[in-house]
Design a protein around this motif. Structure first.
Motif, short mmCIF file in Angstrom:
data_model
loop_
_atom_site.label_atom_id
_atom_site.label_comp_id
_atom_site.label_asym_id
_atom_site.label_seq_id
_atom_site.Cartn_x
_atom_site.Cartn_y
_atom_site.Cartn_z
N ALA A 265 0.84 -1.21 0.00
CA ALA A 265 0.00 0.00 0.00
C ALA A 265 0.87 1.25 0.00
CB ALA A 265 -0.93 0.00 1.21
N ASN A 266 1.94 1.22 0.78
CA ASN A 266 2.86 2.36 0.82
C ASN A 266 3.50 2.61 -0.53
OD1 ASN A 266 2.77 3.66 3.28
ND2 ASN A 266 4.22 2.29 4.27
N LEU A 267 3.82 1.54 -1.26
CA LEU A 267 4.43 1.69 -2.58
C LEU A 267 3.47 2.36 -3.56
CD1 LEU A 267 6.41 -1.63 -3.27
CD2 LEU A 267 7.33 0.67 -2.94
N TYR A 268 2.23 1.85 -3.61
CA TYR A 268 1.26 2.39 -4.56
C TYR A 268 0.84 3.81 -4.19
CZ TYR A 268 0.82 -2.12 -6.91
OH TYR A 268 1.07 -3.26 -7.62
N VAL A 269 0.59 4.04 -2.91
CA VAL A 269 0.23 5.38 -2.48
C VAL A 269 1.40 6.34 -2.71
CG1 VAL A 269 -0.38 6.81 -0.49
CG2 VAL A 269 -1.47 4.59 -0.79
N GLY A 270 2.61 5.85 -2.44
CA GLY A 270 3.80 6.67 -2.68
C GLY A 270 3.95 7.06 -4.13
N LEU A 271 3.60 6.15 -5.03
CA LEU A 271 3.68 6.44 -6.46
C LEU A 271 2.73 7.57 -6.83
CD1 LEU A 271 5.06 5.37 -9.09
CD2 LEU A 271 3.02 3.99 -9.45
N VAL A 272 1.51 7.50 -6.29
CA VAL A 272 0.52 8.56 -6.56
C VAL A 272 0.98 9.89 -5.96
CG1 VAL A 272 -1.86 9.30 -6.13
CG2 VAL A 272 -1.38 6.91 -6.68
N VAL A 273 1.52 9.83 -4.75
CA VAL A 273 1.99 11.04 -4.08
C VAL A 273 3.11 11.71 -4.87
CG1 VAL A 273 3.20 11.91 -2.04
CG2 VAL A 273 1.25 10.38 -1.77
N MET A 274 4.03 10.91 -5.42
CA MET A 274 5.14 11.47 -6.18
C MET A 274 4.65 12.09 -7.49
SD MET A 274 7.50 11.29 -4.15
CE MET A 274 8.49 12.28 -5.26
N CYS A 275 3.61 11.55 -8.08
CA CYS A 275 3.00 12.18 -9.26
C CYS A 275 2.49 13.58 -8.88
CB CYS A 275 1.86 11.33 -9.80
SG CYS A 275 2.37 9.77 -10.55
N GLY A 276 1.89 13.66 -7.71
CA GLY A 276 1.42 14.96 -7.22
C GLY A 276 2.57 15.93 -7.00
N PHE A 277 3.71 15.41 -6.51
CA PHE A 277 4.87 16.27 -6.26
C PHE A 277 5.44 16.80 -7.58
CE2 PHE A 277 5.43 14.85 -1.80
CZ PHE A 277 5.69 16.10 -1.25
#
Length: 237
Positions: A172-184
């Motif tokens: 979950a951290n990996l997938y959420v992190g991927l989305v968060v980095m797109c936002g960054f």
């Protein structure tokens, strides 16, 4: 009317009327420095994977952190430009070296993961960068607080997972992190534009923000692909 006779105006596609010419020149310097970082980082990763001369891990992480702090504390001026570019190149090289162990792990699982992860990251980064460039100014700056809160929650869950050892929480951290980095990517690109419009022309430090976004995206996507490939191999057995 023949729709195939229509000509595409590429000049119009590349025209950013809401960004001043001076900021557009600044962005050119930022992305030229970014391209340099990518080349140097790839060299560092190659050196580690092929020769093992430089062992990645704590030393490379401390080295890259030290160079980043040195770069951050060196004032931006015409006299220090060459020095800061050298620090940027050193930071990028050690960052590439730090990717070495993860690259070796992916090569051991499936060598095709690396080009797939890189192409995927490049496409994601390009799409979100263009979205930020074409969007109205400041339209994505509201994401800053949301993204920092998400990063804090991810950090806390990662620390908690050291005790629980949950594979589901890790994924979950990996997938959420991927989305968060797109936002960054969206946020940092528009923040760089806004800073440049207000007189901050430190293109070298602005390049660091985008470079870290790209590297983090690449690392997370690479881990997701490696994890999925490993699960497929287990299912076949």
């Amino acid at each position: 009317m023949n729709i195939f006779d229509r000509k595409i105006n590429f000049d119009a596609l590349l025209k950013f009327s809401h960004i001043t010419p001076s900021t557009q020149q600044h962005l050119k310097k930022v992305y030229a420095s970014f391209a340099l970082c990518m080349f140097v980082a790839a060299t560092g990763a190659y050196v580690h994977v092929v020769t093992h001369f430089l062992q990645a891990g704590l030393l490379s992480a401390l080295g890259s952190l030290g160079l980043m702090i040195w770069l951050m504390t060196t004032p931006h001026s015409h006299e220090t430009e060459q020095k800061r570019l050298g620090l940027l190149a050193g930071f990028a090289f050690l960052t590439g070296v730090g990717l070495g162990p993860a690259l070796e792990l992916c090569i051991a699982i499936n060598p095709s993961i690396l080009p797939t992860a890189f192409m995927g990251t490049a496409m994601i980064f390009t799409c979100f960068t263009l979205s930020a460039l074409y969007a109205r100014r400041r339209s994505y700056l509201f994401l800053g607080g949301v993204l920092m809160s998400a990063m804090s929650l991810m950090l806390l869950s990662s620390l908690g997972n050291l005790f629980f050892g949950s594979i589901w929480l890790f994924q979950a951290n990996l997938y959420v992190g991927l989305v968060v980095m797109c936002g960054f990517v969206l946020f940092d690109t528009q923040l760089i534009i806004e800073k440049a419009e207000n007189g901050d022309k430190d293109y070298i430090w602005h390049c660091v923000d985008l470079f870290l976004d790209f590297i983090t995206l690449f690392r997370k996507l690479m881990m997701i692909l490696a994890m999925n490939d490993k699960d497929k191999k287990k299912e076949k057995k």
